[in-house]
Scaffold this active site. Structure first.
Site, short mmCIF file in Angstrom:
data_model
loop_
_atom_site.label_atom_id
_atom_site.label_comp_id
_atom_site.label_asym_id
_atom_site.label_seq_id
_atom_site.Cartn_x
_atom_site.Cartn_y
_atom_site.Cartn_z
N GLU A 1 -16.36 41.75 69.17
CA GLU A 1 -16.58 42.38 70.40
C GLU A 1 -17.76 42.14 71.15
O GLU A 1 -18.49 42.84 71.61
CB GLU A 1 -16.62 43.94 69.78
CG GLU A 1 -15.45 44.50 69.07
CD GLU A 1 -15.68 45.94 68.47
OE1 GLU A 1 -16.77 46.24 68.09
OE2 GLU A 1 -14.71 46.72 68.48
N TYR B 1 -10.81 55.10 73.74
CA TYR B 1 -12.21 55.70 74.02
C TYR B 1 -12.23 57.22 74.53
O TYR B 1 -13.32 57.53 74.52
CB TYR B 1 -13.24 54.60 75.13
CG TYR B 1 -13.67 53.31 74.19
CD1 TYR B 1 -14.14 53.31 73.03
CD2 TYR B 1 -13.37 52.19 74.83
CE1 TYR B 1 -14.67 52.08 72.42
CE2 TYR B 1 -13.79 51.11 74.39
CZ TYR B 1 -14.32 50.96 72.99
OH TYR B 1 -14.66 49.89 72.39
N HIS C 1 -7.66 49.12 67.94
CA HIS C 1 -9.05 49.95 68.13
C HIS C 1 -8.27 51.17 69.04
O HIS C 1 -7.47 50.85 69.84
CB HIS C 1 -9.88 49.16 68.92
CG HIS C 1 -11.38 49.77 68.93
ND1 HIS C 1 -11.38 50.87 69.77
CD2 HIS C 1 -12.50 49.50 68.40
CE1 HIS C 1 -12.70 51.21 69.44
NE2 HIS C 1 -13.28 50.51 68.77
N HIS D 1 -16.93 44.55 62.17
CA HIS D 1 -17.18 44.21 63.82
C HIS D 1 -18.25 43.35 63.68
O HIS D 1 -19.32 43.83 63.43
CB HIS D 1 -17.25 45.56 64.84
CG HIS D 1 -16.00 46.00 64.93
ND1 HIS D 1 -15.82 47.53 65.63
CD2 HIS D 1 -14.55 45.90 64.90
CE1 HIS D 1 -14.52 47.59 65.72
NE2 HIS D 1 -13.81 46.92 65.27
N ASP E 1 -19.48 48.02 61.82
CA ASP E 1 -19.86 47.42 62.92
C ASP E 1 -21.46 46.93 62.71
O ASP E 1 -22.10 47.62 62.76
CB ASP E 1 -19.78 48.29 64.29
CG ASP E 1 -20.16 47.39 65.43
OD1 ASP E 1 -21.39 46.64 65.76
OD2 ASP E 1 -19.31 47.41 66.49
N ASP F 1 -25.89 51.32 71.53
CA ASP F 1 -24.64 50.78 71.39
C ASP F 1 -24.57 49.58 72.35
O ASP F 1 -23.70 49.80 73.34
CB ASP F 1 -23.69 51.75 71.37
CG ASP F 1 -22.31 51.09 71.04
OD1 ASP F 1 -22.28 50.04 70.75
OD2 ASP F 1 -21.22 51.81 70.90
N HIS G 1 -23.74 45.47 72.57
CA HIS G 1 -23.47 44.20 71.92
C HIS G 1 -23.93 43.11 72.65
O HIS G 1 -24.05 43.11 73.66
CB HIS G 1 -21.80 44.21 71.84
CG HIS G 1 -21.17 45.42 71.43
ND1 HIS G 1 -19.94 45.48 70.88
CD2 HIS G 1 -21.56 46.53 70.60
CE1 HIS G 1 -19.43 46.60 70.36
NE2 HIS G 1 -20.64 47.36 70.01
N HIS H 1 -13.46 55.80 66.45
CA HIS H 1 -14.99 56.13 66.46
C HIS H 1 -14.81 57.43 65.88
O HIS H 1 -13.84 58.19 66.84
CB HIS H 1 -15.66 56.14 67.96
CG HIS H 1 -15.78 54.69 68.28
ND1 HIS H 1 -16.58 54.16 69.39
CD2 HIS H 1 -15.42 53.49 68.00
CE1 HIS H 1 -16.76 53.20 69.61
NE2 HIS H 1 -16.08 52.35 68.56
N HIS I 1 -24.03 48.08 65.54
CA HIS I 1 -24.07 49.74 65.50
C HIS I 1 -24.92 49.98 64.02
O HIS I 1 -26.23 50.91 64.01
CB HIS I 1 -22.74 50.37 65.21
CG HIS I 1 -21.61 50.21 66.36
ND1 HIS I 1 -20.53 50.82 66.12
CD2 HIS I 1 -22.06 49.74 67.43
CE1 HIS I 1 -19.96 50.55 67.55
NE2 HIS I 1 -20.69 49.87 68.24
N GLU J 1 -15.14 54.14 62.20
CA GLU J 1 -16.29 52.81 62.58
C GLU J 1 -17.77 53.61 62.43
O GLU J 1 -17.69 54.91 62.85
CB GLU J 1 -16.02 52.70 63.96
CG GLU J 1 -17.19 51.47 64.22
CD GLU J 1 -16.26 50.75 65.54
OE1 GLU J 1 -15.36 50.78 65.93
OE2 GLU J 1 -17.29 49.85 65.94
N ARG K 1 -7.44 54.43 79.97
CA ARG K 1 -7.59 55.55 80.96
C ARG K 1 -6.97 56.80 80.88
O ARG K 1 -7.45 57.90 81.58
CB ARG K 1 -7.62 55.02 82.39
CG ARG K 1 -8.66 53.90 82.92
CD ARG K 1 -8.45 53.24 84.48
NE ARG K 1 -7.40 52.30 84.30
CZ ARG K 1 -7.30 51.16 84.01
NH1 ARG K 1 -8.46 50.83 83.70
NH2 ARG K 1 -6.16 50.40 84.04
ZN ZN Z 1 -15.50 50.70 68.25
MN MN Z 2 -17.11 48.23 66.99
MN MN Z 3 -20.12 49.53 70.02
#
Ligand code: ZN
Ligand code: MN
Ligand code: MN
Length: 324
Positions: A300, A111, A108, A255, A218, A268, A270, A148, A221, A184, A76
């Site tokens: 993931e 984000y 990782h 991944h 991934d 995206d 999963h 990413h 992905h 990734e 965050r």
């Molecule tokens: Zn990722």
């Molecule tokens: Mn991933």
């Molecule tokens: Mn993803």
């Protein structure tokens, strides 16, 4: 039914091979070739760091994993408190106690980061966060860092976006010791860059120290971006194409995610292993693919009661053909 607990097994502690038994223990700097599962596939999951970053190691061991991923801090905030020195020491102790090779641990990235952002303030903050995260990796004894690539937000070209990403990586490489930055592949959702292997290659080409570049593929992905892993030989075809366009020497991790969406959907989303549109046969091909030996294969997936990471790891290991 409660998820079954694996019995705690003693791992062999590091023995610097005085008897010249190279089969069991790798020389330092060499990646461990066989794990506690007696094979060369390192399957694990993204584990939490609540209560202390060192707890990630025990979580992985408890679920029967032989590799793991983790975040390096809160998802965050742009600015985080400095890594606590005793926490970092505990993390390294836990890793060495359970004989984890750093090549099987894949932190990782946050984000929040968008190293390809056309907005100058977001780019600056992302570049700074990348430096901070790489420094944390070296403090933790880690050698890989997965993130990413970034997004153009639709206001700059893909080419301009890859240039920004490479600029941020070059800057971070200069500021920090030898951690490998692992890009990734993306699903092609929105204006994210990295759905096509050629876009990953375009970034790598602009980086000065390519010995510090890697890629994590991934499966969700890739499938969403149009690689049909369900086709006969689909997994091999994807790896062949990756080898031609980027180079297998850059492949540092996988991944392992099934996909809620269909092939080419660009979403995206999963799904748990075998419960989505990729399905078990493709994961059997992955688990038995020699080109994926000795690299982390990380779940993931969302997980559901009775089919959490432990059960999904067990399922994946059960697909491994022991007669090979
Ligand atoms: Zn990722
Ligand atoms: Mn991933
Ligand atoms: Mn993803």
């Amino acid at each position: 039914m409660a998820p079954k607990k694996r019995e705690t097994r003693k791992r062999k502690t590091e023995d610097p091979g005085e008897d010249g038994d190279t089969e069991k223990e790798p020389r330092s700097g060499e990646v461990r070739r066989r794990n506690i599962r007696g094979c060369s596939k390192y399957i694990g999951a993204h584990v939490g760091i609540q209560g202390g970053i060192w707890k990630a190691v025990d979580s992985c061991v408890a679920m029967g994993g032989t590799s793991f991923a983790l975040f390096l801090g809160s998802q965050r905030s742009w600015k985080r408190p400095a890594l606590d020195s005793s926490a970092a020491d505990k993390f390294r102790e836990q890793c060495s106690l359970h004989t984890f090779d750093p090549a099987h641990i894949l932190p990782h990235g946050s984000y929040l980061m968008n190293c390809g952002s056309p907005k100058e303030d977001v780019f600056e903050k992302s570049q700074a966060l990348l430096v901070d995260e790489l420094s944390r990796c070296s403090r933790l004894g880690l050698t890989l860092y997965n993130f990413h690539p970034g997004s153009s937000l639709g206001t700059i070209t893909t080419e301009e976006c890859t240039e920004k990403i490479a600029t941020a990586i070059n800057h971070a490489h200069q500021q920090t010791p030898a951690v490998v930055t692992v890009l990734e592949n993306m699903s092609g959702q929105g204006s994210t860059v990295g759905g096509k292997f050629s876009e990953l290659k375009a970034i790598i080409d602009k980086v000065r120290d390519q010995s510090r570049m890697g890629v994590c593929l991934d499966t969700c992905h890739a499938f969403a971006a149009g690689y049909d892993l369900t086709a006969e030989g689909g997994v091999k075809a994807m790896l062949d194409e990756f080898d031609q366009q980027v180079g297998l020497k850059y492949l540092k991790a996988i991944h392992l995610n099934d996909s809620k969406g269909k092939v080419g959907c660009n979403l995206d989303r999963h799904e748990d292993i075998g419960k989505g549109h990729i399905g078990i046969p493709a994961f059997r091909d992955i688990v038995n693919e020699p080109r994926l030996d000795n690299i982390p294969l990380i779940l993931e997936t969302p997980g559901r009661p009775g089919f959490e990471y432990a059960e999904q790891i067990e399922l994946l290991y059960s697909l491994f053909d022991k007669k090979k």
